[in-house]
Design an enzyme around this catalytic site. Structure first.
Site, PDB file in Angstrom:
ATOM      1  N   ARG A   1       0.826  -1.211   0.000  1.00 18.61           N
ATOM      2  CA  ARG A   1       0.000   0.000   0.000  1.00 18.61           C
ATOM      3  C   ARG A   1       0.859   1.260   0.000  1.00 18.61           C
ATOM      4  O   ARG A   1       0.437   2.312  -0.480  1.00 18.61           O
ATOM      5  CB  ARG A   1      -0.928   0.005   1.214  1.00 18.61           C
ATOM      6  CG  ARG A   1      -2.004  -1.080   1.200  1.00 18.61           C
ATOM      7  CD  ARG A   1      -2.945  -0.923   2.384  1.00 18.61           C
ATOM      8  NE  ARG A   1      -3.945  -1.965   2.417  1.00 18.61           N
ATOM      9  CZ  ARG A   1      -3.907  -3.026   3.218  1.00 18.61           C
ATOM     10  NH1 ARG A   1      -2.882  -3.176   4.060  1.00 18.61           N
ATOM     11  NH2 ARG A   1      -4.852  -3.925   3.196  1.00 18.61           N
TER      12      ARG A   1
ATOM     13  N   SER B   1      -1.910 -17.375   5.066  1.00 19.31           N
ATOM     14  CA  SER B   1      -2.740 -16.437   5.808  1.00 19.31           C
ATOM     15  C   SER B   1      -3.970 -17.174   6.311  1.00 19.31           C
ATOM     16  O   SER B   1      -4.870 -17.499   5.535  1.00 19.31           O
ATOM     17  CB  SER B   1      -3.151 -15.255   4.925  1.00 19.31           C
ATOM     18  OG  SER B   1      -3.979 -14.353   5.631  1.00 19.31           O
TER      19      SER B   1
ATOM     20  N   CYS C   1      -6.139 -18.328  15.580  1.00 20.93           N
ATOM     21  CA  CYS C   1      -6.916 -18.279  16.819  1.00 20.93           C
ATOM     22  C   CYS C   1      -8.247 -19.016  16.685  1.00 20.93           C
ATOM     23  O   CYS C   1      -8.902 -19.309  17.690  1.00 20.93           O
ATOM     24  CB  CYS C   1      -7.170 -16.829  17.227  1.00 20.93           C
ATOM     25  SG  CYS C   1      -5.664 -15.939  17.698  1.00 20.93           S
TER      26      CYS C   1
ATOM     27  N   THR D   1      17.141  -5.744  13.576  1.00 20.98           N
ATOM     28  CA  THR D   1      17.970  -6.678  14.323  1.00 20.98           C
ATOM     29  C   THR D   1      19.404  -6.165  14.358  1.00 20.98           C
ATOM     30  O   THR D   1      19.706  -5.074  13.852  1.00 20.98           O
ATOM     31  CB  THR D   1      17.931  -8.079  13.680  1.00 20.98           C
ATOM     32  OG1 THR D   1      18.653  -8.035  12.439  1.00 20.98           O
ATOM     33  CG2 THR D   1      16.498  -8.536  13.424  1.00 20.98           C
TER      34      THR D   1
ATOM     35  N   TYR E   1      15.233  -7.185   9.581  1.00 15.49           N
ATOM     36  CA  TYR E   1      14.229  -6.828  10.586  1.00 15.49           C
ATOM     37  C   TYR E   1      13.569  -8.104  11.096  1.00 15.49           C
ATOM     38  O   TYR E   1      13.659  -9.166  10.466  1.00 15.49           O
ATOM     39  CB  TYR E   1      13.164  -5.918   9.979  1.00 15.49           C
ATOM     40  CG  TYR E   1      13.699  -4.669   9.317  1.00 15.49           C
ATOM     41  CD1 TYR E   1      13.682  -3.449   9.971  1.00 15.49           C
ATOM     42  CD2 TYR E   1      14.229  -4.713   8.021  1.00 15.49           C
ATOM     43  CE1 TYR E   1      14.168  -2.287   9.367  1.00 15.49           C
ATOM     44  CE2 TYR E   1      14.725  -3.573   7.406  1.00 15.49           C
ATOM     45  CZ  TYR E   1      14.691  -2.358   8.077  1.00 15.49           C
ATOM     46  OH  TYR E   1      15.179  -1.230   7.473  1.00 15.49           O
ATOM     47  N   ALA E   2      12.884  -8.017  12.220  1.00 16.28           N
ATOM     48  CA  ALA E   2      12.147  -9.173  12.736  1.00 16.28           C
ATOM     49  C   ALA E   2      10.897  -8.683  13.461  1.00 16.28           C
ATOM     50  O   ALA E   2      10.902  -7.618  14.093  1.00 16.28           O
ATOM     51  CB  ALA E   2      13.017  -9.998  13.685  1.00 16.28           C
TER      52      ALA E   2
ATOM     53  N   TYR F   1     -23.341   4.594  29.286  1.00 18.64           N
ATOM     54  CA  TYR F   1     -24.241   3.986  30.269  1.00 18.64           C
ATOM     55  C   TYR F   1     -25.684   3.992  29.804  1.00 18.64           C
ATOM     56  O   TYR F   1     -26.222   5.009  29.371  1.00 18.64           O
ATOM     57  CB  TYR F   1     -24.170   4.720  31.613  1.00 18.64           C
ATOM     58  CG  TYR F   1     -25.351   4.408  32.504  1.00 18.64           C
ATOM     59  CD1 TYR F   1     -25.566   3.111  32.968  1.00 18.64           C
ATOM     60  CD2 TYR F   1     -26.262   5.399  32.855  1.00 18.64           C
ATOM     61  CE1 TYR F   1     -26.668   2.811  33.750  1.00 18.64           C
ATOM     62  CE2 TYR F   1     -27.363   5.109  33.644  1.00 18.64           C
ATOM     63  CZ  TYR F   1     -27.562   3.810  34.087  1.00 18.64           C
ATOM     64  OH  TYR F   1     -28.652   3.513  34.860  1.00 18.64           O
TER      65      TYR F   1
END
Length: 545
Positions: free
Chosen positions: A21, A38, A42, A266, A272-273, A419
């Site tokens: 993007r 992908s 969960c 890193t 990178y990580a 509320y």
């Protein structure tokens, strides 16, 4: 610019899609050793239990859909087996053919995730794990083969989710846990109702023991007992996947994860990580921690894409907000628990409340138990836990937001929360935690904790139970004197000399009694959370005493 990403799912795919993007011209290649890049990991326990009926619903994107929408080069069944930071290359093995190729990169993002911990015990090869879609396929296949009994090793989030879902499938389920309680992020008095919920739904709990061997149709516990097990699932926990980083000479931290800076870099240039493999910065201490949760992984994936694209961003410390469903209960936590604070020698105040999910006069209100942990010097929020029915999630989310925003515990009282009687109370449970915190901060009241009672009573303190005689008859703390709150003013002469501890059901009437007796010149403290908290905590009392 060519960016290579190792590993998909939360961190890797967030990085890849965000980077596209931001940069239409970048060449982005994703290597995933599994068959799916992908998927909703969960949701795996709920597919096993039949709540999610369509397996395809777990597959969020495919290499084809990612190529069509984002022009990503996604290669599944492709395992990166080596990284050469000096040459700027990765070695990739095609798991279908065994062929290896070398792929250059300008920037490399490691997102290998974490792997399930599998102990080295006899027969462990028969045990299943639950990390990806192929794992759940194996589990469902075993369930479809007329399995009737299951043993789950580990009573963490995955373990209790699996226990619920396998019970839903009609299996006899036993959960074996080395600790004396379920769900380690909770303190023992908060975990006790979760254990009751599991047992009440037919799950057998074997706490304080471990599996020492796995046979053809049973497991052996440490004391030699056999537990029937057509299926065995290891849900002990996970550890960071760091083999690639170690092989590349990348720094590994004290908690066993990849060390990264605020920009996810890193120790190797251009590498990178993100995700479960990296150490995060703990918001309370600034030290390193492991937080294998989807939200931080997704956030880090987005952040690393911004960094590669040249945007000035930095990772925030994490507070570790998590939630799990256990049959009819919501169980949520954020920050540190009391056990961890005590082990670290850090001072704290504990606050227990037992509010309802919404106004009690409106039908359908459900009870919950909340626990707030507060720095006694700064009033900073150190952590919170919630167990109950509807509404636990939003209370923990509000507290997590307050922690990130730097609000103090007393300032929770000032939050203006939505509320109406079917949604909450005029004094929301979060507001009530703030009121209690303010009373403690200002010295308006003082409290004692459930696990402090034995020592206090031995030292001569007298428990004054201010509930009604009918409530007292249903259960009380041994040795307590029962004087109903509404009669307390006229019966103070009956109270013995010395320190008093006011006891009620949840702490509210005890607070009123404490204020009354203090103004009459008595030395008195309130039992925080009342009889209900004491009752929940008395069984696993060894955890804190």
């Amino acid at each position: 610019m060519k960016v290579v990403i190792v590993g998909g799912v939360a961190g890797g795919m967030s990085a890849a899609t965000r980077l596209r993007r931001l940069d239409e011209e970048a060449e982005i290649v994703v290597f995933e050793r599994g068959a799916h890049v992908s998927f909703a990991n969960c949701g795996l326990p709920y597919y096993a239990g039949g709540v999610i009926e369509d397996r395809e619903a777990l597959l969020l994107q495919t290499p084809e859909s990612l190529a069509a929408r984002f022009r990503l080069d996604v290669r599944v069944r492709s395992e990166v087996v080596a990284v050469d930071p000096v040459a700027g290359t990765v070695t990739v093995r095609d798991l279908r053919t065994g062929d290896e190729t070398v792929e250059p990169y300008d920037s490399l993002v490691l997102s290998p995730g974490a792997s399930p911990i599998v102990p080295d015990i006899e027969g462990v090869g028969r045990a299943l794990v639950l990390r990806d879609v192929e794992d759940v396929d194996r589990l469902v296949g075993a369930l479809d083969a007329d399995a009737r009994t299951a043993v789950i090793v580990g009573a963490g989030f995955i373990g209790v989710e699996l226990a619920e879902n396998l019970r839903r499938r009609g299996l006899e389920v036993t959960v074996v846990e080395l600790a004396d309680q379920v769900l380690a992020p909770l303190d023992p008095e908060m975990a006790s109702p979760v254990a009751d919920e599991l047992r009440g739904n037919g799950v057998r709990l074997e706490l304080g023991t471990q599996v020492t061997g796995i046979g053809a149709d049973a497991v052996t516990l440490a004391d030699g007992r056999l537990v029937p097990a057509d299926i065995v699932v290891m849900a002990i926990g996970v550890r960071p996947e760091t083999a690639l980083a170690v092989g590349a000479g990348i720094e590994i931290g004290p908690r066993g994860g990849i060390v990264v800076d605020e920009s996810m870099r890193t120790s190797a240039a251009g590498v990178y990580a993100v995700g479960d493999a990296v150490e995060k910065t703990d918001a309370l201490t600034g030290g390193a921690g492991l937080v294998p949760l989807a939200n931080p992984a997704n956030r880090q994936g987005r952040l690393v894409a911004d960094v590669i694209a040249g945007r000035p961003v930095r990772a925030r410390p994490v507070v570790g907000t998590a939630i799990v469903g256990v049959f009819s209960l919501m169980v949520a936590a954020v920050g540190w628990n009391e056990k961890r604070l005590r082990a670290a020698g850090r001072g704290y105040r504990a606050i227990h409340t037992h509010p309802q999910s919404h106004a009690g006069y409106y039908p359908g209100a459900q009870g919950m138990s909340l626990k707030l942990l507060v720095d006694p010097d700064t009033d900073a929020i150190l952590g919170a836990q919630g167990v109950g029915g509807d509404g636990v999630d939003k209370r923990i989310d509000v507290i997590a937001t307050a922690m990130v925003g730097g609000l103090t515990a007393a300032e929770l009282a000032d939050l203006e929360l939505a509320y109406a009687p079917q949604f909450g109370s005029a004094k929301d449970p979060v507001n009530m935690l703030g009121y209690v915190a303010d009373n403690l901060r200002t010295g308006t009241t003082t409290t004692v904790q459930w696990h402090e009672l034995p020592a206090l009573v031995e030292a001569g303190a007298v428990l004054v139970d201010v509930r009604t005689p009918a409530e007292f008859a249903l259960g009380s703390i041994p040795g307590a004197v029962n004087i109903e709150l509404d009669q307390l003013r006229s019966r103070t002469a009956e109270l013995p000399e010395g320190e008093l501890i006011a006891v009620c059901q949840v702490g509210q009437r005890g607070h009123t009694a404490t204020q009354l007796l203090r103004q009459l010149g008595r030395r008195v403290r309130n039992l925080d959370g009342g009889y209900r908290t004491w009752q929940a905590g008395r069984t696993p009392v060894a955890e804190l005493v």
